[in-house]
Design an enzyme around this catalytic site. Sequence first.
Site, PDB file in Angstrom:
ATOM      1  N   ASN A 143       0.816  -1.229   0.000  1.00 57.69           N
ATOM      2  CA  ASN A 143       0.000   0.000   0.000  1.00 57.69           C
ATOM      3  C   ASN A 143       0.849   1.279   0.000  1.00 57.69           C
ATOM      4  O   ASN A 143       0.323   2.379   0.139  1.00 57.69           O
ATOM      5  CB  ASN A 143      -0.987  -0.005   1.180  1.00 57.69           C
ATOM      6  CG  ASN A 143      -0.281   0.042   2.536  1.00 57.69           C
ATOM      7  OD1 ASN A 143       0.901   0.358   2.623  1.00 57.69           O
ATOM      8  ND2 ASN A 143      -1.014  -0.269   3.593  1.00 57.69           N
ATOM      9  N   ASP A 144       2.167   1.144  -0.165  1.00 57.95           N
ATOM     10  CA  ASP A 144       3.033   2.337  -0.109  1.00 57.95           C
ATOM     11  C   ASP A 144       2.702   3.350  -1.207  1.00 57.95           C
ATOM     12  O   ASP A 144       2.663   4.547  -0.971  1.00 57.95           O
ATOM     13  CB  ASP A 144       4.509   1.937  -0.233  1.00 57.95           C
ATOM     14  CG  ASP A 144       5.003   1.184   0.998  1.00 57.95           C
ATOM     15  OD1 ASP A 144       4.189   0.939   1.907  1.00 57.95           O
ATOM     16  OD2 ASP A 144       6.202   0.835   1.034  1.00 57.95           O
ATOM     17  N   ASP A 330      -6.217  18.623  18.038  1.00 62.94           N
ATOM     18  CA  ASP A 330      -5.116  19.411  17.514  1.00 62.94           C
ATOM     19  C   ASP A 330      -5.437  20.906  17.658  1.00 62.94           C
ATOM     20  O   ASP A 330      -6.589  21.312  17.524  1.00 62.94           O
ATOM     21  CB  ASP A 330      -4.949  19.035  16.031  1.00 62.94           C
ATOM     22  CG  ASP A 330      -3.718  19.653  15.421  1.00 62.94           C
ATOM     23  OD1 ASP A 330      -2.634  19.511  16.010  1.00 62.94           O
ATOM     24  OD2 ASP A 330      -3.832  20.272  14.344  1.00 62.94           O
ATOM     25  N   GLU A 359      -4.812  20.277  22.736  1.00 62.11           N
ATOM     26  CA  GLU A 359      -3.461  20.823  22.552  1.00 62.11           C
ATOM     27  C   GLU A 359      -3.541  22.347  22.641  1.00 62.11           C
ATOM     28  O   GLU A 359      -4.071  22.994  21.737  1.00 62.11           O
ATOM     29  CB  GLU A 359      -2.885  20.422  21.190  1.00 62.11           C
ATOM     30  CG  GLU A 359      -1.465  20.941  21.008  1.00 62.11           C
ATOM     31  CD  GLU A 359      -1.005  21.032  19.549  1.00 62.11           C
ATOM     32  OE1 GLU A 359       0.202  20.939  19.306  1.00 62.11           O
ATOM     33  OE2 GLU A 359      -1.857  21.204  18.654  1.00 62.11           O
TER      34      GLU A 359
HETATM   35 CA    CA Z   1       2.915   0.509   3.773  1.00 65.12          CA
END
Ligand code: CA
Length: 615
Positions: A143-144, A330, A359
């Site tokens: 899945n990169d 966030d 935060e």
């Molecule tokens: Ca991956």
Amino acid sequence: MKTNKLQLIFLLLITYLSANGNIKIHRVEPSNWWVGMYNPELQIMVYGEDLEGCKVVIDYPGITLKDVIKVENPHYLFLNIRIGESAKTGEFSIDFLQKGKKKTSFKYPLLQRKARTNPRGFTNSDVIYLLMPDRFANGNPQNDNLPGMLETTDRTNPDGRHGGDLAGIIEHLDYVKDFGATALWINPLLENNQEKYSYHGYAISDFYKTDPRFGTNKDYFKLVDRCHEKGLKVIQDQVFNHCGIGHWWMKDLPQSDWVHQFPEFTRSNFRVSALVDPYASKADREKMNNGWFDKNMPDLNQDNPLLATYLIQNSIWWVESASIDGIRVDTYPYPSQDMMKLWVQRIRQEYPDITLLGEVWVGTPSIVSLWEGDCFNKAGLQSVFDFPLYDAMKFGFTEKDDWNTGIVRLYDILAQDFLYKDPFNHVVFVDNHDVERIFTTLHEDYQKFKTLITFILTTRGIPTIYYGTELLMTGEEKLGHGHIRKDFPGGWPGDSINAFTEIGRTPQQNEAFDFISKLIKWRNENPVIHSGKLTQFIPEDEVYVYFRQNEEKTVMVVLNQNKEDKLLDTKRFAECLVDCTNAKNVITGETIGLLDTIKIMPGEPVVLEMERMRE
Ligand code: CA
């Protein structure tokens, strides 16, 4: 005349075509909801084509379509629905009609909600492990790089995507568990589809979709289930202030005021104090709240009620779908504070036991205090990050000791806890994904490192360990954020070093890992450190002593920055040593008999679990 006639024909043609056009539905968000929610109201956003002039019909027992809101962009409809008590789980059809004829429909799933008390919340009995998903472990190299995703993997680029994913986290949950942490905070996992800097997760391009390079929503739910099976809690990182420039709606905004827009790029001034400053100019305040966080992070306008509801529902959707235990918000002061107040109320109504952590990145306790408890936003976050305490550690351990510098900073900052409602639930940390690696800050001084780790694990608060800190990972923030977010060694197939295993770590890394792990595991078993009373003594001669006490136990902590061996006279601490006979050094395992003096070594922290005489 001729032109007008042509225009008229054209207009009639368009009207005819659109009236008979094919309605297309591209998105329906949220894509499902639940029966049994505290709040029966639901707003569904529909995005599609040829929606103008269509009629929406829902015919399902217990469901009332109260209102269909049209906005300036005809590609959007907002449906206000009421889910009555009689509504049963199933699928209802949202029908889109033109001239009385059904053109298309959307099957809307209505699920049974889980128990209202499902999320467990996290408290000061927990220790959080923070990890950045792109940089922790690559469990699925397939899945990169994916079609449609604009940035591809490049591990040589510190600011590029490296390929870490949910599969990698799931594979290494035992590492986190064996280390001793009890909760996992993962930086945002939602889709960030942009050409650069997509790895950190804070430029969201789809609020309902896990980035496919991390995995699917189902993979995320699986991760949470696995964590729960192992007794780990999960804190989800949510962003309300901004979206990513790659967000799908940026090409076709529902309303021009959906995001704050300026004639030229306008960045926030990041000056949180402007929001509370009694002398603040309107211009500064507006720039603080409405300026963009970055060029690739457009500022959302949460004062738009449709967007506010969208964001609040999105947050609830994730809690309900994934059964997370806490939410880390966030940049808490940056979005509209009216909306955040409403968000806290809504979340509380649905999930009374979930923990909400904000935060508020300011070094001043008085300002942080305004966001904590019932002060500024009145709705009550349970927890905030203790940035003032972090600053005290950072400065106090890198400067010369003097009247108000050095180790006394720890004492001085805690002395200001009177400002807070619940400082025992502050999240304390020596570093995180946004600041320099602590080992680098301390010029790789291992004694100081151990001292600060001991401090966050024994003072009040909820300690957080940032992945890699246990490996003495280094990284200078000034070189760029990529340098403080390096890959966990061993997380990638083919890595020459595997620091997930004892054998793959250097002796010094094992020493650090074991030191932290041992202290965490001891802490996990000792409620006195979670909630016991804290008594601190003014540091003298670079030695800072404090006690944690409850009905069962007394724990004495000595943090020593003095360069010489010493015998510490305990007379001064008599009030905390009543009935204490002997003590066990938690770090070395030694038992100490007489407590009149305690031997301390340069830079070595001492944690003594006292035995008390029983009556
Ligand atoms: Ca991956």
